[in-house]
Design a protein around this motif. Structure first.
Motif, short mmCIF file in Angstrom:
data_model
loop_
_atom_site.label_atom_id
_atom_site.label_comp_id
_atom_site.label_asym_id
_atom_site.label_seq_id
_atom_site.Cartn_x
_atom_site.Cartn_y
_atom_site.Cartn_z
N SER A 23 -9.42 -11.20 3.72
CA SER A 23 -10.23 -11.30 2.50
C SER A 23 -11.08 -10.06 2.32
N GLY A 24 -11.12 -9.56 1.11
CA GLY A 24 -11.97 -8.40 0.79
C GLY A 24 -11.34 -7.07 1.14
N GLN A 25 -10.13 -7.09 1.72
CA GLN A 25 -9.50 -5.82 2.13
C GLN A 25 -8.51 -5.35 1.06
N LYS A 26 -8.33 -4.03 1.02
CA LYS A 26 -7.44 -3.39 0.04
C LYS A 26 -6.31 -2.74 0.81
N ALA A 27 -5.09 -3.08 0.41
CA ALA A 27 -3.92 -2.60 1.17
C ALA A 27 -2.96 -1.85 0.26
N LEU A 28 -2.30 -0.87 0.83
CA LEU A 28 -1.20 -0.19 0.16
C LEU A 28 0.04 -0.34 1.03
N VAL A 29 1.12 -0.81 0.43
CA VAL A 29 2.39 -0.94 1.16
C VAL A 29 3.40 -0.05 0.45
N THR A 30 4.00 0.88 1.19
CA THR A 30 5.00 1.76 0.56
C THR A 30 6.39 1.10 0.67
N GLY A 31 7.23 1.44 -0.31
CA GLY A 31 8.57 0.85 -0.34
C GLY A 31 8.47 -0.66 -0.42
N ALA A 32 7.59 -1.16 -1.32
CA ALA A 32 7.24 -2.58 -1.29
C ALA A 32 7.96 -3.40 -2.35
N ASN A 33 8.99 -2.83 -3.00
CA ASN A 33 9.69 -3.66 -3.99
C ASN A 33 11.02 -4.18 -3.45
N SER A 34 11.19 -4.14 -2.12
CA SER A 34 12.44 -4.61 -1.52
C SER A 34 12.19 -4.97 -0.06
N GLY A 35 13.03 -5.86 0.46
CA GLY A 35 13.12 -6.09 1.90
C GLY A 35 11.80 -6.33 2.63
N ILE A 36 11.63 -5.59 3.71
CA ILE A 36 10.46 -5.78 4.58
C ILE A 36 9.16 -5.46 3.84
N VAL A 53 1.50 -1.99 -4.65
CA VAL A 53 2.93 -2.00 -4.33
C VAL A 53 3.50 -0.63 -4.70
N ASN A 54 3.82 0.17 -3.70
CA ASN A 54 4.48 1.46 -3.99
C ASN A 54 5.99 1.24 -4.06
N TYR A 55 6.61 2.00 -4.95
CA TYR A 55 8.08 1.97 -5.05
C TYR A 55 8.53 3.28 -5.66
N VAL A 56 9.82 3.58 -5.52
CA VAL A 56 10.31 4.84 -6.08
C VAL A 56 11.31 4.59 -7.20
N ALA A 57 11.96 3.43 -7.18
CA ALA A 57 12.90 3.07 -8.25
C ALA A 57 12.95 1.56 -8.31
N GLY A 58 13.15 1.01 -9.53
CA GLY A 58 13.24 -0.44 -9.67
C GLY A 58 11.94 -1.03 -10.20
N ASP A 59 11.63 -0.71 -11.48
CA ASP A 59 10.38 -1.19 -12.10
C ASP A 59 10.30 -2.72 -12.10
N ASP A 60 11.43 -3.38 -12.42
CA ASP A 60 11.39 -4.84 -12.53
C ASP A 60 11.10 -5.51 -11.19
N ALA A 61 11.75 -4.97 -10.15
CA ALA A 61 11.52 -5.55 -8.81
C ALA A 61 10.06 -5.36 -8.40
N ALA A 62 9.48 -4.20 -8.74
CA ALA A 62 8.07 -3.95 -8.40
C ALA A 62 7.17 -4.93 -9.16
N ALA A 63 7.50 -5.13 -10.45
CA ALA A 63 6.67 -6.04 -11.26
C ALA A 63 6.75 -7.46 -10.71
N SER A 64 7.91 -7.85 -10.20
CA SER A 64 8.01 -9.23 -9.70
C SER A 64 7.23 -9.39 -8.38
N VAL A 65 7.14 -8.34 -7.58
CA VAL A 65 6.29 -8.44 -6.37
C VAL A 65 4.82 -8.57 -6.78
#
Ligand code: NAD
Length: 284
Positions: A23-36, A53-65
């Protein structure tokens, strides 16, 4: 003279509610629109963190995360950036600070494979894997560390000034023919992570790695998609099942939380025993 004050520790803090560890923490996850990465981003949010949520391709997948993160009650945002580009990584951290104010947790997860027998491996494929898997983690970790050092410890949020989790692989240990670029990138992550952990622990920054074994994601579909491939894979996994992204997510939540406050510079293998040399179980 005032005696030196003990550093804050998890045992001196009030007990943490297990389900809202972050709670209260801010996180960045790279390559976060797929898999792990996707599993970890959602897991951190379910534990109470706001997540970019960082991603490099796949806008829809990122939006769903991001939708899934918001459904768990946390704040979520997506940012498209190639982790191997210094400019794009700097822009991403700028946006992180603008939208979330700071960063407490980085999960440097983005990665890829470009496999080839060694004599056929092109320099382009070598460079691509090293630049995303290793340089990408360096660039993101450097920006995170700069922000951790600027802000310092906020005891109401965490005992540490910041936490970094590097997504490594069992192939930081196990040589992998046909994947020399990938195995080299993960071997590099091991030393980068340990060197950072050693250098930054006195500043109360915790750096650790997770080394997954075989996890069911798009990166390794050929290894689990058919019954024959799955059976072959199981000869390498004493625990007898493939890993799921949630197996990694639960460990990432713990490693990012103050419950693991004394864990520094460690690689947590989450591999169903793959690194136990299963071929020696009945012979050798
Ligand atoms: P995946 O292919 O599902 O996910 C990889 C993610 O990285 C994707 O979101 C992809 O878009 C992103 N990515 C690739 N290049 C990028 C770049 N330049 N900038 C930003 N993002 C980029 O695969 P995964 O299995 O979820 O892999 C995630 C991490 O876990 C990788 O570092 C991989 O090496 C590691 N890993 C996976 C396994 C496994 O069995 N799945 C095992 C060991 C380690």
């Amino acid at each position: 003279m005032t005696p030196p004050q003990p550093a804050p520790s998890a045992s001196s803090a009030p007990p943490l509610p297990v389900h809202r560890l972050l709670s209260g923490q801010k996180a960045l996850v790279t390559g976060a629109n797929s898999g792990i990465g996707r599993g970890v981003a959602v897991g951190l949010a379910q534990a109470g963190a706001d997540v970019m949520v960082n991603y490099v391709a796949g806008d829809d997948a990122a939006a769903s995360v991001v939708d899934e993160i918001r459904r768990s009650g946390a704040r979520g945002a997506a940012f498209k950036a190639d982790v191997s580009s210094e400019d794009e990584v700097e822009a991403m951290f700028h946006s992180m600070r603008e939208q979330f104010g700071t960063i407490d947790i980085l999960v440097a997860n983005a990665g890829l494979q470009r496999d080839a027998p060694f004599p056929d491996m092109t320099l382009e494929h070598w460079n691509k894997v090293l630049s995303v898997n290793l340089t990408g983690q360096f660039l993101c970790a450097r920006e995170a560390v700069r922000e951790f050092l600027r802000r310092g410890v906020v005891p109401e949020v965490s005992c540490a000034a910041g936490k970094i989790i590097c997504m490594s692989s069992v192939h930081q240990e196990i040589p992998w023919g046909g994947h020399a670029n990938y195995a080299s990138s993960k071997g590099g992550i091991r030393m980068m992570m340990e060197s950072m952990a050693q250098e930054l622990a006195p500043r109360r920054i915790r750096v650790n790695s997770i080394a997954p074994g075989a996890i069911r994601t798009p990166i390794n579909t050929v290894a689990w998609q058919t019954p024959q491939a799955y059976a072959r894979l199981m000869t390498l996994v004493p625990y007898g099942r493939i890993g799921e992204p949630e197996d990694i997510a639960r460990a990432a939540v713990w490693l990012a939380s103050d419950h693991s406050d004394y864990v520094v510079g460690t690689t947590l293998f989450i591999d169903g025993g793959m690194t136990l040399y299963p071929g020696f179980a009945t012979g050798g």
